[in-house]
Design a protein around this motif. Structure first.
Motif, PDB file in Angstrom:
ATOM      1  N   GLY A   1     -17.340  26.076  -7.117  1.00 22.68           N
ATOM      2  CA  GLY A   1     -18.065  25.957  -8.226  1.00 22.68           C
ATOM      3  C   GLY A   1     -16.992  25.512  -9.440  1.00 22.68           C
ATOM      4  N   GLY A   2     -16.202  24.726  -8.996  1.00 21.79           N
ATOM      5  CA  GLY A   2     -15.198  24.310 -10.159  1.00 21.79           C
ATOM      6  C   GLY A   2     -15.836  23.579 -11.330  1.00 21.79           C
ATOM      7  N   ARG A   3     -16.840  22.987 -11.311  1.00 16.52           N
ATOM      8  CA  ARG A   3     -17.420  22.116 -12.242  1.00 16.52           C
ATOM      9  C   ARG A   3     -19.004  22.639 -12.454  1.00 16.52           C
ATOM     10  N   PRO A   4     -19.609  22.767 -13.681  1.00 19.14           N
ATOM     11  CA  PRO A   4     -20.916  23.049 -13.688  1.00 19.14           C
ATOM     12  C   PRO A   4     -21.899  21.846 -12.910  1.00 19.14           C
ATOM     13  N   TYR A   5     -21.471  20.793 -12.489  1.00 21.93           N
ATOM     14  CA  TYR A   5     -22.351  19.913 -11.605  1.00 21.93           C
ATOM     15  C   TYR A   5     -22.468  20.427 -10.339  1.00 21.93           C
TER      16      TYR A   5
ATOM     17  N   SER B   1     -17.806  19.540 -23.797  1.00 22.78           N
ATOM     18  CA  SER B   1     -16.653  20.496 -23.944  1.00 22.78           C
ATOM     19  C   SER B   1     -16.861  21.902 -24.040  1.00 22.78           C
ATOM     20  N   THR B   2     -18.295  22.116 -24.514  1.00 25.42           N
ATOM     21  CA  THR B   2     -18.532  23.598 -24.769  1.00 25.42           C
ATOM     22  C   THR B   2     -19.156  23.963 -23.608  1.00 25.42           C
ATOM     23  N   TYR B   3     -20.087  23.200 -22.797  1.00 24.23           N
ATOM     24  CA  TYR B   3     -20.450  23.824 -21.430  1.00 24.23           C
ATOM     25  C   TYR B   3     -19.384  23.814 -20.445  1.00 24.23           C
ATOM     26  N   TRP B   4     -18.154  23.142 -20.446  1.00 26.40           N
ATOM     27  CA  TRP B   4     -17.292  23.326 -19.616  1.00 26.40           C
ATOM     28  C   TRP B   4     -16.335  24.511 -19.766  1.00 26.40           C
ATOM     29  N   ARG B   5     -16.157  24.702 -21.157  1.00 26.03           N
ATOM     30  CA  ARG B   5     -15.176  25.931 -21.540  1.00 26.03           C
ATOM     31  C   ARG B   5     -16.024  27.330 -21.117  1.00 26.03           C
ATOM     32  N   VAL B   6     -17.175  27.078 -21.520  1.00 19.06           N
ATOM     33  CA  VAL B   6     -17.846  28.421 -21.039  1.00 19.06           C
ATOM     34  C   VAL B   6     -17.953  28.561 -19.518  1.00 19.06           C
ATOM     35  N   TRP B   7     -18.113  27.667 -18.942  1.00 13.97           N
ATOM     36  CA  TRP B   7     -18.374  27.610 -17.251  1.00 13.97           C
ATOM     37  C   TRP B   7     -16.696  28.173 -16.959  1.00 13.97           C
TER      38      TRP B   7
END
Length: 282
Positions: A214-218, A190-196
């Protein structure tokens, strides 16, 4: 949840999970047979191929990584401590679950030249009720490899510099992990999703924010793999570095390889090297 059909990959993944549970029940003699075998699989027309529209170019990647550092306040360093986290996905093709557990001892970071990340395990988010440790993150071996098998990944000098700067500023967690939350714990999804999500708002124009770019960190990992393929790195080597099979790389990224037709034609032409009429080839 809203009653609409699930995506093809979601359906296949859920069915595999349910089938594994049923087979375990049979092993425990709680069931005598697998009822799923009587249910016909519905073939889906969907594909797991990567959509080229999610891939970022070099300028966009630089803007996004820079924008990550602006997320959160200066004192809390919420975004700054994760710049390297996204960088290892973009430059080395790591999965988020692999980046979460990356340790200093896994990194060879010379002052000049290429370095190496040697991956040993992953930390997928499973939920406290599903892990033996009672923590949200489980600890497992690398995907598609034996439990104790590692995976060395060469990294370019630019990523080496990013990680050296990260270590100089933030150090490591008590167990040697490079990336932590504010309390020194594992970085949650949840943290790296919100930051992204916040970084996309800083880096991209409104029309691009509304797109799947670039919608997802992946998608940084997808971009990395595509970059290597378009640079002419053999599929087998790309597969080794990112921990997939060549078959998966071919299937998932076949729509993202471009700009090589002329180079391939020249290679074929050189190999044929047909002799002129009337002259024998020596």
């Amino acid at each position: 949840m809203d009653g609409t059909p699930a995506a093809g990959e979601t359906s296949r993944r859920r069915r595999r999970s349910l089938n594994t549970a049923v087979e375990y029940a049979i092993e425990r003699k709680l069931l005598t047979e697998n009822p799923l075998t009587a249910i016909k699989k519905v073939k889906s027309a969907t594909s797991d191929r990567v959509d080229p529209r999610v891939l970022v170019n070099k300028t966009q990647a630089a803007q996004l990584l820079a924008s990550v550092s602006y997320v959160g306040t200066w004192d809390r360093k919420k975004g700054r401590r994760l710049v390297g986290f996204y960088a290892v996905m973009y430059f080395a093709g790591l999965r988020p679950s692999e980046a979460v557990g990356l340790r200093k001892s896994d990194c060879f970071l010379p002052e000049k030249g290429w370095g190496v990340l040697t991956l040993h395990d992953t930390h997928p988010v499973s939920g406290k009720q599903w892990t033996d440790s009672g923590e949200r993150h489980d600890k497992r071996g690398l995907k598609s490899r034996e439990a104790k098998e590692d995976r060395p990944v060469p990294i370019p000098p630019l990523l080496v510099a990013v990680l050296r700067a990260h270590l100089k500023e933030f150090g490591t967690a008590k167990d040697g992990r490079l990336f932590t939350n504010e309390r020194g714990g594992l970085v949650g999804s949840s943290t790296y999703w919100r930051v992204w999500r916040d970084a996309r708002e800083y880096a991209l124009s409104p029309d691009l924010q509304a797109s799947i770019l670039g919608g997802r960190p992946y998608d940084l990992r997808h971009t990395c793999i595509t970059t290597w393929l378009n640079a002419g790195v053999p599929v087998a080597e790309v597969a080794r570095r990112v921990g997939n099979s060549p078959e998966v790389i071919h299937r998932v990224y076949e729509g993202c390889i471009y700009g090589q037709e002329e180079a391939m034609n020249k290679k074929i032409e050189k190999e044929l090297d047909w002799p002129e009429e009337g002259h024998s080839r020596r």
